[in-house]
Structures are given as structure tokens and as C-alpha cells.
Design an enzyme around this catalytic site. Structure first.
Site, PDB file in Angstrom:
ATOM      1  N   LYS A 159       0.865  -1.186   0.000  1.00  0.00           N
ATOM      2  CA  LYS A 159       0.000   0.000   0.000  1.00  0.00           C
ATOM      3  C   LYS A 159       0.899   1.233   0.000  1.00  0.00           C
ATOM      4  O   LYS A 159       1.241   1.777   1.060  1.00  0.00           O
ATOM      5  CB  LYS A 159      -0.898  -0.062   1.249  1.00  0.00           C
ATOM      6  CG  LYS A 159      -2.114   0.815   1.199  1.00  0.00           C
ATOM      7  CD  LYS A 159      -3.068   0.426   2.310  1.00  0.00           C
ATOM      8  CE  LYS A 159      -4.160   1.454   2.514  1.00  0.00           C
ATOM      9  NZ  LYS A 159      -5.041   1.672   1.372  1.00  0.00           N
TER      10      LYS A 159
HETATM   11  N1  PMP Z   1      -7.959  -2.025  -2.624  1.00  0.00           N
HETATM   12  C1  PMP Z   1      -7.443  -0.791  -2.541  1.00  0.00           C
HETATM   13  C2  PMP Z   1      -6.791  -0.194  -3.737  1.00  0.00           C
HETATM   14  C3  PMP Z   1      -7.536  -0.061  -1.344  1.00  0.00           C
HETATM   15  O1  PMP Z   1      -7.044   1.170  -1.249  1.00  0.00           O
HETATM   16  C4  PMP Z   1      -8.187  -0.657  -0.240  1.00  0.00           C
HETATM   17  C5  PMP Z   1      -8.308   0.117   1.043  1.00  0.00           C
HETATM   18  N2  PMP Z   1      -7.174  -0.055   1.849  1.00  0.00           N
HETATM   19  C6  PMP Z   1      -8.684  -1.954  -0.365  1.00  0.00           C
HETATM   20  C7  PMP Z   1      -8.556  -2.605  -1.583  1.00  0.00           C
HETATM   21  C8  PMP Z   1      -9.325  -2.646   0.788  1.00  0.00           C
HETATM   22  O2  PMP Z   1      -8.356  -2.970   1.743  1.00  0.00           O
HETATM   23  P1  PMP Z   1      -8.698  -3.054   3.291  1.00  0.00           P
HETATM   24  O3  PMP Z   1      -9.866  -3.946   3.424  1.00  0.00           O
HETATM   25  O4  PMP Z   1      -7.478  -3.603   3.915  1.00  0.00           O
HETATM   26  O5  PMP Z   1      -8.985  -1.665   3.738  1.00  0.00           O
END
Ligand code: PMP
Length: 315
Positions: A159
């Protein structure tokens, strides 16, 4: 401003007042997006404020940093404690939490070399990301003309700040055309994900979601929903899928920390199933919101009570 109720920010080991948490404009990350971050939610429970899957989020933060060879100058335990301290100092009973580690100021060569790794944690009160109405009635999405980058460009499972320029292009373009959210495809034509959410399909009582082979961020909500759905007795298949599969689905929903569990009711004008929140989505939402509110003892270990954190002294 979204941050009106935030008084304190944690930065490099100390809490400081909002207005003092500043960085120099020559910071490497500002120019090149050279940082990694997390998005975490803290929910109100009967036992007090509790952070949902804090360990999993911090593990992903360290893995994201490792993917970019960035050394975070704190341990996971220290950051876990700092997240709780940040929430407590702001007196939030529920909030969104944003830890970020980024290269600060030393050089603007692309190679960050001796740039210090700066670490900050913000928290603020953030309601339903795709709206309360979206949680009930579902959102309208559109196939984005922008492809999701793939892991040979940047690791999709990390991320990283810079990667979100891809999401920003997609969501702005979608909103400009009157949609709530963009749906990005990978370079082979399979569905990847929303600009900030993973996607699930339901068909004939079975659930489907994709994985990193479709250029997605492996969401922690996605992981939680897979487990909750299986515990409810649903079969969950992890597989690539295409637009035709989404259009043929009985139901679809997004998952994400910000978006939680949000039904998708329409893609480019075509209704998914009845075009209303379906029975499977409703059941998953019900269980998810019970779990995050601490009303389901089976998943208590997913909640870190802010007041119960292990005491930890920073060195
Ligand atoms: N995909 C992307 C591109 C994101 O930014 C997020 C948010 N973090 C998610 C999926 C979902 O991830 P999470 O459930 O860990 O928040």
C-alpha cells in the site's frame, strides 16, 4: 474540514498538536509518492473504543515498507501502542486511523538514499466512505478506462502512496461521469478492484472474490469477509473474474476499511441482480457490523481495545 475534531497527531514518537505536525516541502515523498500507509478503523464497543484488526494492518504496513526497502524506525508494538495513544488523546470513540511512513527531506534524487523515514499517525472521524445511503441501497459503478497497474510496475499488495495516483485518476473520471466509484480492470481484462475497495460476487448462494493474481491490494476486510462468509456456511471461491461474471452475478459488494461492506447495485447502467441489496450481502453486512462493534465473541481477537493496550515505553 474532515479533520475538525482532531486535536493530536503522533509523529516520530511523540504526540503533538494538529497545527504543529508539519513537514518540509522538500520531503521526498511529496515529490515522488515515496511512502507507505495504512487505513484502519476504530469502532465503538460496549467495552470502549476498539481497533479492528490492528495487528493485520500493521503487518501489512511493515510488508509494504519492506517491498520498497524502507526501514521503519519503530517496532510493530510501538506503532500499535502509538495508534491507541493517538485515538485516546483525541478522545475518539470511533474513527479512521492513518499511519504513514515516508521519506522526508535530504535529497530529491530519485534514489532516496539518506532521506529519513518519517512516521506519523493521524486519526479522524470518518463516516461511511460511500455514504450511508450506499450502505443500504448500493452504489453505482463504472468500468474505468484506466487499468489497475500490475505488480511488474509496482507491487499491488503493497500500500504505497504513489500507487494511489492510479486510483485518483480512476475515481475522478468515474465521478465526473456521475458514478459513485470506478471499477478497474487488470491488463489481461479481468476485474481487479475499485479505486479503494475489493470486490465480491454472489451467485447461486456462493461467493467469489479475486486475489493478487488480478493486481489487487489484498484487503484486510476482504480477508475478514472470507472468514465470516465461510463461518456462515457459504462456499467462497478465490478466482479471477470478468465483467460478464459481474453482470451475471445475483449480488456484488465492495469491501474495504473505509467502505466496509457496500453493495454494488449497478455497473454502467446494468443492474446487478435485482438492483437492490441482496440477501447474502445483507447477511454479511449484519455479521460484519456486529463483529466490529464487539457483539460477536467468536471474533473478539480481531478487536484491540484502546484502553487495554499493553503498556509500552518508547525508548
Ligand atoms: N484495494 C485498494 C486499492 C484499497 O485502497 C483498499 C483500502 N485499503 C482496499 C482494496 C481494501 O483494503 P482493506 O480492506 O485492507 O482496507
Amino acid at each position: 474540514m474532515a479533520f475538525d475534531s482532531t486535536k493530536y497527531i503522533w509523529m516520530n514518537g511523540n504526540l503533538m498538536r494538529w497545527q504543529d505536525a508539519t513537514f518540509h516541502v522538500s520531503a521526498h515523498a511529496l515529490h515522488y509518492g515515496s511512502g507507505v500507509f495504512e487505513g484502519i478503523r476504530c469502532y465503538e464497543t460496549n467495552a470502549g473504543a476498539a481497533v479492528f484488526r490492528l495487528d493485520a494492518h500493521l503487518e501489512r504496513l511493515f510488508a509494504s515498507a519492506a517491498a520498497y526497502d524502507m526501514e521503519i524506525p519503530f517496532t510493530q508494538e510501538e506503532l500499535s501502542d502509538a495508534v491507541c495513544e493517538t485515538i485516546e488523546s483525541n478522545n475518539f470513540s470511533s474513527c479512521y486511523i492513518r499511519p504513514i511512513c515516508f521519506y522526508g527531506s535530504d535529497t530529491l534524487s530519485l534514489h532516496p538514499r539518506r532521506c529519513p523515514v518519517e512516521v506519523a499517525i493521524l486519526a479522524w472521524e470518518w463516516a461511511a466512505y460511500l455514504g450511508d445511503e450506499g450502505l443500504v441501497n448500493g452504489v453505482r459503478i463504472t468500468a474505468s478506462p484506466y487499468l489497475k497497474f500490475n505488480s511488474r510496475m509496482m507491487p499491488t499488495t503493497a500500500k504505497a502512496c504513489g500507487g494511489y495516483i492510479n486510483s485518483i485518476l480512476a475515481v475522478r473520471e468515474a465521478v465526473n461521469r456521475g458514478f459513485d466509484e470506478a471499477l478497474l480492470f487488470d491488463s489481461e481484462g479481468y476485474i481487479a478492484e475499485g479505486s479503494g475497495e475489493n470486490l465480491f460476487l454472489a451467485r447461486d448462494g456462493k461467493l467469489f472474490t479475486n486475489n493478487e493474481e488480478s493486481s489487487i491490494l489484498l484487503g484486510i476486510t476482504r480477508d475478514a469477509v472470507i472468514r465470516l462468509a465461510r463461518d456462515l456456511g457459504y462456499a467462497v471461491e478465490v478466482t479471477k473474474f470478468r465483467l460478464a461474471d459481474l453482470l451475471a452475478a445475483d449480488e456484488a459488494f465492495f469491501t474495504g476499511t473505509a467502505a466496509e461492506v457496500t453493495p454494488v447495485r449497478e455497473v454502467d447502467g446494468a443492474l446487478i441482480g435485482s438492483g437492490k441489496r441482496g440477501a447474502v450481502t445483507t447477511e454479511i453486512q449484519r455479521v460484519f457490523f456486529a463483529v466490529v462493534a464487539g457483539r460477536d465473541a467468536r471474533y473478539a481477537d480481531w478487536l484491540q481495545l484502546v484502553a487495554n493496550r499493553p503498556a509500552y515505553a518508547f525508548s
